[in-house]
Every structure is written in structure tokens, then in C-alpha cells.
Write a protein that holds these residues in place. Structure first.
Motif, short mmCIF file in Angstrom:
data_model
loop_
_atom_site.label_atom_id
_atom_site.label_comp_id
_atom_site.label_asym_id
_atom_site.label_seq_id
_atom_site.Cartn_x
_atom_site.Cartn_y
_atom_site.Cartn_z
N MET A 1 -29.85 -36.54 -44.42
CA MET A 1 -30.80 -35.48 -44.17
C MET A 1 -30.18 -34.16 -44.62
SD MET A 1 -32.49 -34.36 -40.51
CE MET A 1 -33.14 -36.00 -40.29
N ALA A 2 -30.93 -33.38 -45.36
CA ALA A 2 -30.44 -32.10 -45.86
C ALA A 2 -30.23 -31.12 -44.71
CB ALA A 2 -31.42 -31.52 -46.86
N GLN A 3 -29.21 -30.32 -44.82
CA GLN A 3 -28.89 -29.31 -43.80
C GLN A 3 -29.30 -27.94 -44.29
OE1 GLN A 3 -27.02 -30.01 -40.70
NE2 GLN A 3 -27.80 -32.02 -41.28
N THR A 4 -29.62 -27.04 -43.36
CA THR A 4 -29.94 -25.67 -43.71
C THR A 4 -29.30 -24.75 -42.68
OG1 THR A 4 -31.72 -24.14 -44.29
CG2 THR A 4 -32.11 -25.59 -42.41
N ASN A 5 -29.09 -23.52 -43.05
CA ASN A 5 -28.52 -22.53 -42.14
C ASN A 5 -29.63 -21.75 -41.47
OD1 ASN A 5 -25.75 -23.02 -42.57
ND2 ASN A 5 -25.81 -21.82 -44.46
N VAL A 6 -29.42 -21.41 -40.21
CA VAL A 6 -30.33 -20.56 -39.45
C VAL A 6 -29.48 -19.45 -38.85
CG1 VAL A 6 -31.90 -20.45 -37.49
CG2 VAL A 6 -31.82 -22.51 -38.90
N ASN A 7 -29.87 -18.22 -39.07
CA ASN A 7 -29.15 -17.07 -38.51
C ASN A 7 -29.97 -16.47 -37.39
OD1 ASN A 7 -26.95 -17.07 -40.39
ND2 ASN A 7 -28.39 -16.30 -41.92
N ILE A 8 -29.32 -16.20 -36.27
CA ILE A 8 -30.01 -15.54 -35.15
C ILE A 8 -29.18 -14.36 -34.70
CG2 ILE A 8 -31.11 -17.67 -34.37
CD1 ILE A 8 -29.10 -17.68 -32.04
N ARG A 9 -29.83 -13.42 -34.05
CA ARG A 9 -29.15 -12.26 -33.49
C ARG A 9 -29.25 -12.35 -31.98
NH1 ARG A 9 -27.88 -8.60 -37.08
NH2 ARG A 9 -27.82 -6.85 -35.65
N MET A 10 -28.15 -12.05 -31.30
CA MET A 10 -28.16 -12.00 -29.85
C MET A 10 -27.10 -11.03 -29.36
SD MET A 10 -26.30 -15.46 -28.30
CE MET A 10 -27.55 -16.54 -28.85
N ASP A 11 -27.26 -10.61 -28.14
CA ASP A 11 -26.31 -9.73 -27.49
C ASP A 11 -24.91 -10.37 -27.51
OD1 ASP A 11 -25.83 -7.41 -25.46
OD2 ASP A 11 -25.01 -9.21 -24.50
N GLU A 12 -23.89 -9.58 -27.81
CA GLU A 12 -22.52 -10.10 -27.93
C GLU A 12 -22.02 -10.72 -26.63
OE1 GLU A 12 -18.05 -8.49 -29.05
OE2 GLU A 12 -19.79 -7.28 -29.57
N LEU A 14 -23.87 -12.06 -24.23
CA LEU A 14 -24.59 -13.32 -24.06
C LEU A 14 -23.98 -14.40 -24.95
CD1 LEU A 14 -26.92 -15.02 -22.95
CD2 LEU A 14 -28.35 -14.07 -24.79
N LYS A 15 -23.64 -14.06 -26.17
CA LYS A 15 -23.04 -15.04 -27.09
C LYS A 15 -21.73 -15.58 -26.52
CE LYS A 15 -21.18 -15.67 -31.73
NZ LYS A 15 -19.75 -15.59 -31.75
N LYS A 16 -20.89 -14.69 -26.01
CA LYS A 16 -19.61 -15.12 -25.43
C LYS A 16 -19.84 -16.03 -24.22
CE LYS A 16 -16.91 -11.22 -27.07
NZ LYS A 16 -16.24 -9.97 -26.73
N GLN A 17 -20.78 -15.67 -23.36
CA GLN A 17 -21.09 -16.49 -22.18
C GLN A 17 -21.63 -17.85 -22.62
OE1 GLN A 17 -23.84 -13.81 -20.27
NE2 GLN A 17 -22.25 -12.95 -18.95
N PHE A 18 -22.49 -17.86 -23.64
CA PHE A 18 -23.09 -19.09 -24.14
C PHE A 18 -22.01 -19.99 -24.77
CE2 PHE A 18 -25.71 -21.28 -27.52
CZ PHE A 18 -26.38 -22.12 -26.64
N GLU A 19 -21.13 -19.39 -25.58
CA GLU A 19 -20.04 -20.15 -26.18
C GLU A 19 -19.16 -20.78 -25.11
OE1 GLU A 19 -18.65 -18.43 -30.43
OE2 GLU A 19 -18.38 -17.05 -28.75
N HIS A 20 -18.85 -20.00 -24.07
CA HIS A 20 -18.01 -20.51 -22.99
C HIS A 20 -18.68 -21.69 -22.29
CE1 HIS A 20 -15.10 -20.57 -19.75
NE2 HIS A 20 -16.11 -20.57 -18.90
#
Length: 88
Positions: A1-12, A14-20
Motif C-alpha cells: 500500500m502506498a504511503q503518504t505524508n500528512v502534516n498537522i499543526r498543534m500546540d507545542e 499538547l504535542k509533548k504531552q501526546f508524545e509522552h
């Protein structure tokens, strides 16, 4: 299956909390987003409830009582005294 990139913007922050959180669950962010997307497609909708948690009339009245310092009880000298008051 072919892959594609998706870019999103979010609060920094929130990103750190989500990554954790993803790390704690043994996932990375890409896997988490893919899980979300696949679940949405399968369920044909958002896979969790989205709502405005509007308190009912009884809860609103209790909040008003606390804010106005009405109909309060306690403090209680012990857990047992609290239990007795609740059972009364």
C-alpha cells in the motif's frame, strides 16, 4: 500500500504531552494517528463521544449553593462522622 505524508499543526505543549502518552502506551504518534484514522473509517464517525458537559439543574443548584456558601455541612472531625452525616 502506498504511503503518504500528512502534516498537522498543534500546540507545542499538547504535542509533548501526546508524545509522552503515546510512549507510555508503547506507540509513536504516527501509529496513534493511524489507529484513530482507521477507527474513524471503520465506525464512519468520531470513535468517542464529543459533547459539551452541561451540568443538569440539580448540579447547577449545588454549584450555586457552594459559591453562595449555602446549605453546607462539615467540616467533619472524622471519616466516621462524615459517613454518619451522609447516612442521615
Amino acid at each position: 500500500m502506498a504511503q503518504t505524508n500528512v502534516n498537522i499543526r498543534m500546540d507545542e505543549t499538547l504535542k509533548k504531552q501526546f508524545e509522552h502518552l503515546c510512549g507510555e502506551l508503547g506507540l509513536n504518534m504516527t501509529t496513534a494517528f493511524n489507529l484513530f484514522a482507521k477507527t474513524m473509517v471503520r465506525q464512519q464517525g468520531i470513535p468517542f463521544e464529543i459533547s459539551l458537559r452541561t451540568p443538569n439543574a440539580e448540579t447547577l443548584a449545588a454549584i450555586d449553593d457552594v459559591n453562595q456558601k449555602r446549605n453546607l455541612s462539615g467540616p467533619f472531625p472524622s471519616v466516621e462522622a462524615l459517613k454518619e452525616a451522609l447516612d442521615a
